[in-house]
Design a protein around this motif. Sequence first.
Motif, PDB file in Angstrom:
ATOM      1  N   ASP A 186      -2.361  11.650   4.794  1.00 40.45           N
ATOM      2  CA  ASP A 186      -2.339  11.646   6.247  1.00 40.45           C
ATOM      3  C   ASP A 186      -1.031  11.011   6.675  1.00 40.45           C
ATOM      4  OD1 ASP A 186      -4.498  10.147   8.790  1.00 40.45           O
ATOM      5  OD2 ASP A 186      -2.647  11.289   8.932  1.00 40.45           O
ATOM      6  N   HIS A 187      -0.273  11.717   7.535  1.00 40.46           N
ATOM      7  CA  HIS A 187       1.039  11.214   7.937  1.00 40.46           C
ATOM      8  C   HIS A 187       0.950   9.843   8.602  1.00 40.46           C
ATOM      9  CE1 HIS A 187       3.731  14.621   7.071  1.00 40.46           C
ATOM     10  NE2 HIS A 187       2.647  15.336   7.205  1.00 40.46           N
ATOM     11  N   GLY A 188      -0.204   9.490   9.135  1.00 40.90           N
ATOM     12  CA  GLY A 188      -0.316   8.206   9.808  1.00 40.90           C
ATOM     13  C   GLY A 188      -1.134   7.201   9.030  1.00 40.90           C
ATOM     14  N   ASP A 189      -1.388   7.442   7.739  1.00 39.94           N
ATOM     15  CA  ASP A 189      -2.292   6.561   7.007  1.00 39.94           C
ATOM     16  C   ASP A 189      -1.627   5.237   6.649  1.00 39.94           C
ATOM     17  OD1 ASP A 189      -0.830   6.902   4.652  1.00 39.94           O
ATOM     18  OD2 ASP A 189      -2.138   8.470   3.893  1.00 39.94           O
ATOM     19  N   ILE A 190      -2.466   4.262   6.346  1.00 39.85           N
ATOM     20  CA  ILE A 190      -1.992   2.907   6.099  1.00 39.85           C
ATOM     21  C   ILE A 190      -1.192   2.822   4.809  1.00 39.85           C
ATOM     22  CG2 ILE A 190      -4.132   2.238   4.926  1.00 39.85           C
ATOM     23  CD1 ILE A 190      -1.909   0.044   7.213  1.00 39.85           C
ATOM     24  N   ALA A 195       3.962   1.776   2.259  1.00 36.49           N
ATOM     25  CA  ALA A 195       4.991   2.188   1.301  1.00 36.49           C
ATOM     26  C   ALA A 195       6.354   2.276   1.981  1.00 36.49           C
ATOM     27  CB  ALA A 195       4.612   3.527   0.672  1.00 36.49           C
ATOM     28  N   ARG A 196       6.376   2.840   3.184  1.00 37.20           N
ATOM     29  CA  ARG A 196       7.641   2.915   3.924  1.00 37.20           C
ATOM     30  C   ARG A 196       8.170   1.513   4.222  1.00 37.20           C
ATOM     31  NH1 ARG A 196       5.838   7.498   8.308  1.00 37.20           N
ATOM     32  NH2 ARG A 196       6.620   9.352   7.209  1.00 37.20           N
ATOM     33  N   ALA A 197       7.269   0.623   4.619  1.00 34.65           N
ATOM     34  CA  ALA A 197       7.690  -0.749   4.918  1.00 34.65           C
ATOM     35  C   ALA A 197       8.257  -1.421   3.674  1.00 34.65           C
ATOM     36  CB  ALA A 197       6.504  -1.542   5.464  1.00 34.65           C
ATOM     37  N   ALA A 198       7.658  -1.148   2.525  1.00 36.96           N
ATOM     38  CA  ALA A 198       8.154  -1.729   1.274  1.00 36.96           C
ATOM     39  C   ALA A 198       9.563  -1.241   0.976  1.00 36.96           C
ATOM     40  CB  ALA A 198       7.211  -1.369   0.130  1.00 36.96           C
ATOM     41  N   MET A 199       9.816   0.049   1.210  1.00 37.97           N
ATOM     42  CA  MET A 199      11.159   0.587   0.981  1.00 37.97           C
ATOM     43  C   MET A 199      12.175  -0.065   1.904  1.00 37.97           C
ATOM     44  SD  MET A 199      10.558   4.670   0.358  1.00 37.97           S
ATOM     45  CE  MET A 199      12.297   4.906   0.047  1.00 37.97           C
ATOM     46  N   ARG A 200      11.802  -0.216   3.169  1.00 39.45           N
ATOM     47  CA  ARG A 200      12.738  -0.816   4.125  1.00 39.45           C
ATOM     48  C   ARG A 200      13.044  -2.267   3.767  1.00 39.45           C
ATOM     49  NH1 ARG A 200       9.720   2.313   7.875  1.00 39.45           N
ATOM     50  NH2 ARG A 200       8.374   0.552   8.359  1.00 39.45           N
ATOM     51  N   ARG A 288      -3.477   5.914  -7.992  1.00 41.32           N
ATOM     52  CA  ARG A 288      -3.446   4.455  -8.135  1.00 41.32           C
ATOM     53  C   ARG A 288      -2.470   3.812  -7.147  1.00 41.32           C
ATOM     54  NH1 ARG A 288      -3.415   4.313 -14.805  1.00 41.32           N
ATOM     55  NH2 ARG A 288      -5.605   4.931 -15.061  1.00 41.32           N
ATOM     56  N   MET A 289      -1.349   4.484  -6.895  1.00 42.09           N
ATOM     57  CA  MET A 289      -0.400   3.946  -5.921  1.00 42.09           C
ATOM     58  C   MET A 289      -0.990   3.969  -4.519  1.00 42.09           C
ATOM     59  SD  MET A 289       3.404   5.112  -7.132  1.00 42.09           S
ATOM     60  CE  MET A 289       4.138   4.016  -5.908  1.00 42.09           C
ATOM     61  N   ARG A 290      -1.776   4.996  -4.232  1.00 42.32           N
ATOM     62  CA  ARG A 290      -2.448   5.030  -2.931  1.00 42.32           C
ATOM     63  C   ARG A 290      -3.381   3.834  -2.793  1.00 42.32           C
ATOM     64  NH1 ARG A 290      -3.468   7.507   1.361  1.00 42.32           N
ATOM     65  NH2 ARG A 290      -1.905   9.095   0.893  1.00 42.32           N
ATOM     66  N   ALA A 291      -4.135   3.549  -3.842  1.00 41.27           N
ATOM     67  CA  ALA A 291      -5.041   2.400  -3.798  1.00 41.27           C
ATOM     68  C   ALA A 291      -4.254   1.099  -3.633  1.00 41.27           C
ATOM     69  CB  ALA A 291      -5.882   2.362  -5.071  1.00 41.27           C
ATOM     70  N   TYR A 292      -3.110   1.014  -4.316  1.00 43.80           N
ATOM     71  CA  TYR A 292      -2.277  -0.189  -4.242  1.00 43.80           C
ATOM     72  C   TYR A 292      -1.790  -0.429  -2.816  1.00 43.80           C
ATOM     73  CZ  TYR A 292       1.791  -3.221  -4.984  1.00 43.80           C
ATOM     74  OH  TYR A 292       2.709  -4.240  -4.914  1.00 43.80           O
ATOM     75  N   PHE A 293      -1.258   0.626  -2.178  1.00 45.79           N
ATOM     76  CA  PHE A 293      -0.698   0.445  -0.840  1.00 45.79           C
ATOM     77  C   PHE A 293      -1.775   0.407   0.238  1.00 45.79           C
ATOM     78  CE2 PHE A 293       3.335   1.872  -2.847  1.00 45.79           C
ATOM     79  CZ  PHE A 293       4.110   0.790  -2.455  1.00 45.79           C
ATOM     80  N   GLU A 294      -2.947   0.967  -0.032  1.00 43.48           N
ATOM     81  CA  GLU A 294      -4.041   0.809   0.923  1.00 43.48           C
ATOM     82  C   GLU A 294      -4.551  -0.629   0.943  1.00 43.48           C
ATOM     83  OE1 GLU A 294      -6.942   3.725  -0.141  1.00 43.48           O
ATOM     84  OE2 GLU A 294      -6.128   5.228   1.236  1.00 43.48           O
ATOM     85  N   ALA A 295      -4.345  -1.339  -0.172  1.00 40.93           N
ATOM     86  CA  ALA A 295      -4.803  -2.731  -0.248  1.00 40.93           C
ATOM     87  C   ALA A 295      -3.936  -3.663   0.584  1.00 40.93           C
ATOM     88  CB  ALA A 295      -4.822  -3.190  -1.703  1.00 40.93           C
ATOM     89  N   GLY A 296      -2.735  -3.205   0.972  1.00 42.94           N
ATOM     90  CA  GLY A 296      -1.869  -4.036   1.798  1.00 42.94           C
ATOM     91  C   GLY A 296      -0.413  -3.792   1.491  1.00 42.94           C
ATOM     92  N   ALA A 297       0.445  -4.350   2.333  1.00 40.43           N
ATOM     93  CA  ALA A 297       1.882  -4.213   2.142  1.00 40.43           C
ATOM     94  C   ALA A 297       2.361  -5.206   1.100  1.00 40.43           C
ATOM     95  CB  ALA A 297       2.614  -4.443   3.463  1.00 40.43           C
ATOM     96  N   GLU A 298       3.511  -4.930   0.507  1.00 42.49           N
ATOM     97  CA  GLU A 298       4.078  -5.847  -0.485  1.00 42.49           C
ATOM     98  C   GLU A 298       4.558  -7.121   0.195  1.00 42.49           C
ATOM     99  OE1 GLU A 298       7.114  -3.729  -2.632  1.00 42.49           O
ATOM    100  OE2 GLU A 298       5.696  -3.272  -4.214  1.00 42.49           O
TER     101      GLU A 298
END
Length: 298
Positions: A186-190, A195-200, A288-298
Amino acid sequence: MAQSPEALTKVLGSQSSVVSLLLQARAVAIESLAGDMRGIAIDPFDRRLRQYLIMSMGSLPDERLRILFLDGARHLIADEVVQSGSLAQLSIFPRTIFRRALELNAAGLILVHNHPSGNHNPSTEDIEATQKLQIIGRSLNVEIIDHIVVTSTHCHHVVRDDTLAGRPVPSASFTLRSPGGPARIDHGDIALANARAAMRRRLLRQQLIGAPELFGDPAWEMLIDLFVHECERKRLSISALCVTSSIPMSSALRLAQRLCDAGITRRVPDPIDGRRTFIRLDPVIAHRMRAYFEAGAE
C-alpha cells in the motif's frame, strides 16, 4: 543576445563598444528574467524560464549542470550551478545533487545542462542519467520534474517531451508475493513510510557526519532501497541500485552479487532489453522486512 562574448567580438571587433553594451543589456535581461521566477510556481515550459536558460547558459563554452530546487508548491528555493564539465562531457554525481536537495528540503528538481555543440538533442548518456536520477529521487521523495538541454537557440525537455517514451524505464510495475499469499502493499502503509524515513535519516547522517566507510551499512541500505521500490511496485536495475549506494561502483556491484549468492535477492532479466538485469528481494526476505518496518522506524 544569447551569443558568447567571443562570438560577439569576432563579429563586431574587439574594440567595438557595441559588444560591451550588448553584454550589459544581456546581464540586465538575465537578472530581470530571474526575478520573474521568484514567488511563482515554476513551469518548465514557461517562456520566461526558457529565455532565462538560453540567455544564461546557451552560449557557455563548456557543459554545466544547473539545478532549480523547488518546494512542494513548485516555488523556487534556489537556482544553482552544481557541476561543470568539458566541451563535450559532464559527469553527474547523484550524491551531490540529492545531498543539496535534502539540505534545502526541496520537493522537486528541474535539471538543466547545456550543449556547447549546438545540438539540442539529448544524448544516450543524458537519458540514462535522467532515468537513474528519477529512481533515486523517488526513493527520497524528491521529484525530477524535468531535465532540460539548452543551446543558444533551443530548449529540449528530456522528461516532458516524451524523450523517454518507448525506452525501457527501470520503474515498470510488478507484484511482490510473500509466503502464504500476496504481500500487503500500500503506497500509504506504515512499513513503506518507515523505510523511506530510514533512508532519509541515513543519508542525512552521512551528510552531517561523513566518513561512510566508518558508519555506512551498504548492504542494509541496498535492501531498504529494494524494499521501497517493491512497495511502490517499481523495478530497480542492478546498476541503479549500485549508484544509490555509499560505496564505489565496483564494490557495490560485488556486494550486489554477494546478496544474490546468499539468496537474499534475485536477478530478473529485463524482457525488453536483454542487456539489463533487474534485482528484487527474495519474497521471504521482503516479507520479513515488511514485518521489521511495520514494527517501527529505525
